[in-house]
Design an enzyme around this catalytic site. Structure first.
Site, short mmCIF file in Angstrom:
data_model
loop_
_atom_site.label_atom_id
_atom_site.label_comp_id
_atom_site.label_asym_id
_atom_site.label_seq_id
_atom_site.Cartn_x
_atom_site.Cartn_y
_atom_site.Cartn_z
CG HIS A 142 47.69 61.69 74.47
ND1 HIS A 142 48.05 61.86 74.43
CD2 HIS A 142 47.55 60.19 73.70
CE1 HIS A 142 49.13 61.43 73.97
NE2 HIS A 142 48.62 60.46 72.75
CD GLU A 173 45.33 57.32 72.28
OE1 GLU A 173 46.70 56.47 71.63
OE2 GLU A 173 45.97 57.79 73.26
CG ASP A 178 49.84 54.08 72.40
OD1 ASP A 178 49.46 54.85 71.00
OD2 ASP A 178 49.68 54.82 72.89
CG HIS A 209 54.15 55.62 72.20
ND1 HIS A 209 55.77 56.58 72.03
CD2 HIS A 209 52.87 56.07 71.77
CE1 HIS A 209 55.10 57.85 70.95
NE2 HIS A 209 53.70 57.32 70.93
CD GLU A 214 48.53 55.01 68.10
OE1 GLU A 214 48.19 56.15 68.81
OE2 GLU A 214 49.23 54.39 67.55
#
Ligand code: G3P
Ligand code: MG
Length: 250
Positions: A10, A37, A39, A52, A112
């Protein structure tokens, strides 16, 4: 339904390195991860950056925001000191830097799309186009396991991604799974539902799987909880504790 890796690091390297940095990707690789993952948000000049929070103050010191700062200036900012002095001057990465690193290290990406308010469609379209252009070979190869997966909490961002690059798979992110989620997931042409593990129940998991979607959870840091949700039919999850939950976790 889920040809992708089951266990995903993550925000780059979870809690082992500053989130959403190349140092995080290196930490993931050091722990054997080949799935990540992270952002992506647009800078003022419309370039995708790996970050993020829309506002400075947590991972980037000072005041200001990503949407009001040019990419070249973001890339010169320190996104590492907040985590530890040894990460001082770890920059805010360009999305394309993450792509290059992931391709070189054969790391699967869950991108993301994290739009700043008001930039939903623009961000979704930009991320989809850049991803498609960089993965043209993989997309032509026809093996879905090698396709990056785009996800977002923003319906509008995912709709724009769908329109810009329909061939890229999409996951619809939801904190809690509402009754109407399958209508929206269908409109988006989503292949998967991504949801907060805290609110998932065996019945909801069964419902999503019966409807033919992949089911992915964020963020699982307790191995016992990981085993529990996998037993409910969850296909995969991301973790901050890449030291406790390895890529071969079952
Ligand atoms: O993509 C899953 C997860 O990252 C969503 O929450 O806030 O960590 O981006 P957040
Ligand atoms: Mg995220």
């Amino acid at each position: 339904m889920w040809p992708y890796p089951k266990i995903v690091a993550h925000r780059g390297g979870g809690t082992l390195a500053p989130e959403n940095t190349v140092a995080g990707l290196r930490a993931g690789v050091a722990y054997g991860f080949r799935a990540v993952e992270f952002d992506v948000m647009l800078s003022r000049d419309g370039i995708g950056m790996v970050v993020h929070d829309p506002a400075f103050g947590r991972t980037i010191a000072g005041q200001g925001s990503v949407a009001h700062t040019d990419a070249v200036d973001l890339a010169a900012m320190d996104a590492g000191s907040w985590f530890g002095a040894e990460f001082r001057d770890e920059p805010v990465p360009f999305f394309t830097q993450f792509i290059d690193y992931c391709k070189a290290q054969r790391i699967w990406m869950n991108v993301e799309i994290k739009p700043a308010d008001g930039f939903e469609a623009e961000t979704g379209a930009w991320v989809a186009k850049i991803t498609r252009d960089n993965y043209a070979g993989e997309l032509a190869g026809g093996d879905p396991a090698g396709y990056p997966l785009l996800s977002s909490f923003s319906f509008d961002a995912l709709a724009a991604a769908r329109d810009a690059a329909p061939e890229l798979p999409r996951g619809y992110l939801l904190d809690k799974i509402p009754a109407e989620c399958q209508v929206q997931a269908k409109q988006l042409g989503a292949v998967a539902i991504h949801t907060n593990q805290k609110h998932l129940t065996p019945a909801l998991a069964a419902q999503i799987k019966a409807a033919g979607y992949g089911l992915f959870c964020y963020t699982v840091n307790d191995p016992a909880r990981g085993r529990e949700i996998l037993s409910w039919g969850v296909d995969g999850f991301c973790t901050d504790r890449i030291d406790l939950i390895g890529p071969a976790f079952t």
